[in-house]
Design an enzyme around this catalytic site. Structure first.
Site, PDB file in Angstrom:
ATOM      1  N   HIS A  81       0.846  -1.203   0.000  1.00 59.06           N
ATOM      2  CA  HIS A  81       0.000   0.000   0.000  1.00 59.06           C
ATOM      3  C   HIS A  81       0.883   1.255   0.000  1.00 59.06           C
ATOM      4  CE1 HIS A  81       1.245   0.622   4.101  1.00 59.06           C
ATOM      5  NE2 HIS A  81       1.037  -0.673   4.304  1.00 59.06           N
TER       6      HIS A  81
HETATM    7  O1  LIG Z   1       5.513  -0.269  13.674  1.00 61.28           O
HETATM    8  P1  LIG Z   1       4.162  -0.283  13.031  1.00 61.28           P
HETATM    9  O2  LIG Z   1       3.030  -0.167  14.025  1.00 61.28           O
HETATM   10  O3  LIG Z   1       4.064   0.746  11.944  1.00 61.28           O
HETATM   11  O4  LIG Z   1       4.012  -1.739  12.384  1.00 61.28           O
HETATM   12  C1  LIG Z   1       2.940  -2.044  11.516  1.00 61.28           C
HETATM   13  C2  LIG Z   1       3.515  -2.532  10.183  1.00 61.28           C
HETATM   14  O5  LIG Z   1       4.386  -1.563   9.656  1.00 61.28           O
HETATM   15  P2  LIG Z   1       5.930  -1.860   9.382  1.00 61.28           P
HETATM   16  O6  LIG Z   1       6.506  -2.615  10.543  1.00 61.28           O
HETATM   17  O7  LIG Z   1       5.969  -2.693   8.139  1.00 61.28           O
HETATM   18  O8  LIG Z   1       6.518  -0.509   9.200  1.00 61.28           O
HETATM   19  C3  LIG Z   1       2.375  -2.800   9.225  1.00 61.28           C
HETATM   20  O9  LIG Z   1       2.853  -3.143   7.926  1.00 61.28           O
HETATM   21  P3  LIG Z   1       2.322  -2.316   6.646  1.00 61.28           P
HETATM   22  O10 LIG Z   1       3.093  -2.840   5.471  1.00 61.28           O
HETATM   23  O11 LIG Z   1       0.843  -2.598   6.525  1.00 61.28           O
HETATM   24  O12 LIG Z   1       2.603  -0.853   6.890  1.00 61.28           O
HETATM   25  C4  LIG Z   1       1.590  -3.944   9.807  1.00 61.28           C
HETATM   26  O13 LIG Z   1       0.528  -4.279   8.947  1.00 61.28           O
HETATM   27  C5  LIG Z   1       0.999  -3.599  11.180  1.00 61.28           C
HETATM   28  O14 LIG Z   1       0.402  -4.755  11.690  1.00 61.28           O
HETATM   29  C6  LIG Z   1       1.999  -3.025  12.150  1.00 61.28           C
HETATM   30  O15 LIG Z   1       2.761  -4.080  12.743  1.00 61.28           O
HETATM   31  P4  LIG Z   1       2.929  -4.380  14.285  1.00 61.28           P
HETATM   32  O16 LIG Z   1       2.562  -5.826  14.328  1.00 61.28           O
HETATM   33  O17 LIG Z   1       2.028  -3.535  15.131  1.00 61.28           O
HETATM   34  O18 LIG Z   1       4.366  -4.142  14.567  1.00 61.28           O
END
Ligand SMILES: O=P(O)(O)O[C@H]1[C@H](OP(=O)(O)O)[C@@H](OP(=O)(O)O)[C@H](O)[C@@H](O)[C@H]1OP(=O)(O)O
Length: 458
Positions: A81
């Protein structure tokens, strides 16, 4: 020559106007010096800086068929996305940092004054939703892909329903796929068509459906122990000490989460608003390298090579991609290719396991809390691999010597691991992945015997 140049420019400018791109003519923003360390919170433009000058630029020679006798017959694209708001968890961390700095920081630096007058505008309900820049990412990506592969993504194919759109159920992905379609509709001035897409979480959020992954990684506190250990490493301590000194806040009040929140704040303000915010002044290059590593550690142990099940959970998507390519090859041989392109929108956690399953970006040594300094030149660097709108594209060609395949990551041609041809025969690639193609069974890999459910230590 001059006429060609004029026409080319006219075409590009007209395209920008046609797709209604409010950002197209934005002046180049001031880029934070640490922007190339933002990992999964990084802008797509950092991996393709030429897009800052022209968001629709496509270098035709880099996306050309492998040779003149080749004809593209199908493409499968797995796309993250676009730019999004912070998740609720990170909005909370940012709010805690903001409160501490406003109530405790002192000093006379002008950036500190700017921080103190900065308004906290992130709210918990934003929870990872797509922002306007995220729609912009996908609208333009759609136009660039249509220009790169005009025989696969064309108005006729769109109208004839030969392009399939699949997405994860998350709002940021659904909104991205809609923006992608908008980009195409505006490009061809299509007004009389519905925006059709299918939600398929078993493909795009396979990780939620893989019980073994959920039990042994997602819910297991020890699965990310390297990340936890790195939080109390000497490197992280030094970052906390430096930032707390700059703010004149006692070191013990400035937690590792706060250092990370400052880094995230700098990245969000930049990715969402194109601003080089005063929060970026809290961090220097070496701080950013440490915080980038912390995030890469999370991705490595949660989505990459850290645990085998991370990669294996993507078996359904891997099989689905090859099934689509096989079907196109078959259709071509026995008549007409029914679908020319598959556009699939998911997450960083969709792309990273798949890339790892296919053995891309594998370092000789695992990433751990101890080896920050020796991993300086690591391959597994999410800033380069999965920024917002990251995309992995498989293009199948019919050539005079058989079917060939090309793979692009973020619109750059890649070679498959241990293969030296940039467009190998499809058959060779199938052989290369034969173990996965014949195995990698979702049920076998992901099912957890009931008796093991309570004991999921890795
Ligand atoms: O650290 P956050 O809360 O932003 O983590 C997100 C994930 O982001 P990312 O670690 O990849 O930067 C998110 O992935 P995305 O590709 O959809 O942006 C993920 O879906 C979401 O579940 C968050 O993961 P977490 O399990 O709360 O660490």
């Amino acid at each position: 020559m001059k006429t060609t140049y004029f026409l080319a420019n006219f075409f590009i400018t007209s395209l920008s106007v046609m797709v209604g791109l409010s950002f197209s003519k934005l002046a180049r923003p001031t880029i934070p010096a640490i922007a190339h360390h933002f990992g999964t919170k990084g802008r797509y433009e950092e991996v393709n800086p030429h897009l800052l000058d022209d968001i629709l630029f496509v270098n035709k020679s880099l996306v050309a068929p492998p040779s003149l006798d080749c004809r593209a017959i199908h493409m499968v694209s797995v796309i993250r996305h676009g730019t999004r708001y912070p998740t609720t968890k990170n909005v909370k961390k940012i709010a805690r940092l903001f409160d501490l700095v406003v109530s405790q920081a002192s000093g006379s630096a002008s950036w500190l004054n700017d921080i103190k007058i900065w308004k906290m505008w992130y709210t918990e309900d934003m929870d990872g939703r797509l922002v306007e820049k995220g729609r912009y990412d996908h609208r333009h990506l759609a136009v660039r892909l249509a220009q790169s592969f005009p025989t696969l993504i064309s108005e006729d194919h769109l109208r004839a329903n030969r392009i399939e759109f699949i997405t994860s159920s998350k709002h940021r992905c659904v909104d991205s796929v809609k923006a992608f379609q908008e980009g195409l509709h505006q490009l061809w001035d299509v007004q009389d068509m519905d925006y059709k897409h299918y939600v398929d979480d078993s493909l795009m959020r396979f990780f939620d459906h893989c019980e073994k992954f959920v039990e042994s990684v997602e819910k297991n506190k020890t699965a990310l122990k390297e990340v936890e250990r790195f939080k109390s490493s000497a490197e992280m301590d030094a970052v906390r000490r430096k930032i707390s000194n700059r703010l004149q806040i006692p070191y013990d009040q400035f937690t590792p989460d706060m250092a990370e929140a400052a880094f995230f704040l700098c990245s969000y303000e930049f990715a969402i608003k194109s601003e080089n915010s005063p929060w970026c002044d809290l961090l220097d290059e070496s701080d950013a390298q440490v915080l980038e590593y912390k995030n890469d550690l999370k991705q490595y142990w949660k989505r990459g090579y850290g645990h085998d099940i991370n990669r294996k959970s993507s078996c359904p998507l891997f099989h689905d991609i090859f099934k689509r390519l096989d079907k196109a090859a078959n259709d071509y041989r026995f008549g007409e290719v029914k679908k020319t392109a598959t556009i699939q929108v998911g997450h960083g956690e969709t792309l990273l396991p798949l890339l790892s399953l296919m053995s891309f970006y594998k370092d000789k040594k695992p990433l751990t809390a101890e080896n920050f300094s020796s991993q300086h030149n690591r391959k597994f660097r999410t800033s380069q691999i999965v920024p917002y709108a990251a995309n992995l594209i498989f293009v199948l060609y019919e050539c005079s010597d058989g079917l060939r395949i090309q793979l692009f990551l973020n619109e750059k041609l890649m070679t498959f691991p241990n293969m030296n041809h940039s467009a190998p025969l499809y058959e060779t690639v199938r052989k290369h992945y034969s173990k996965l193609l014949n195995g990698c069974d979702f049920n076998k890999e992901c099912n957890v015997p009931q008796s093991n459910l309570r004991n999921t230590e890795l």
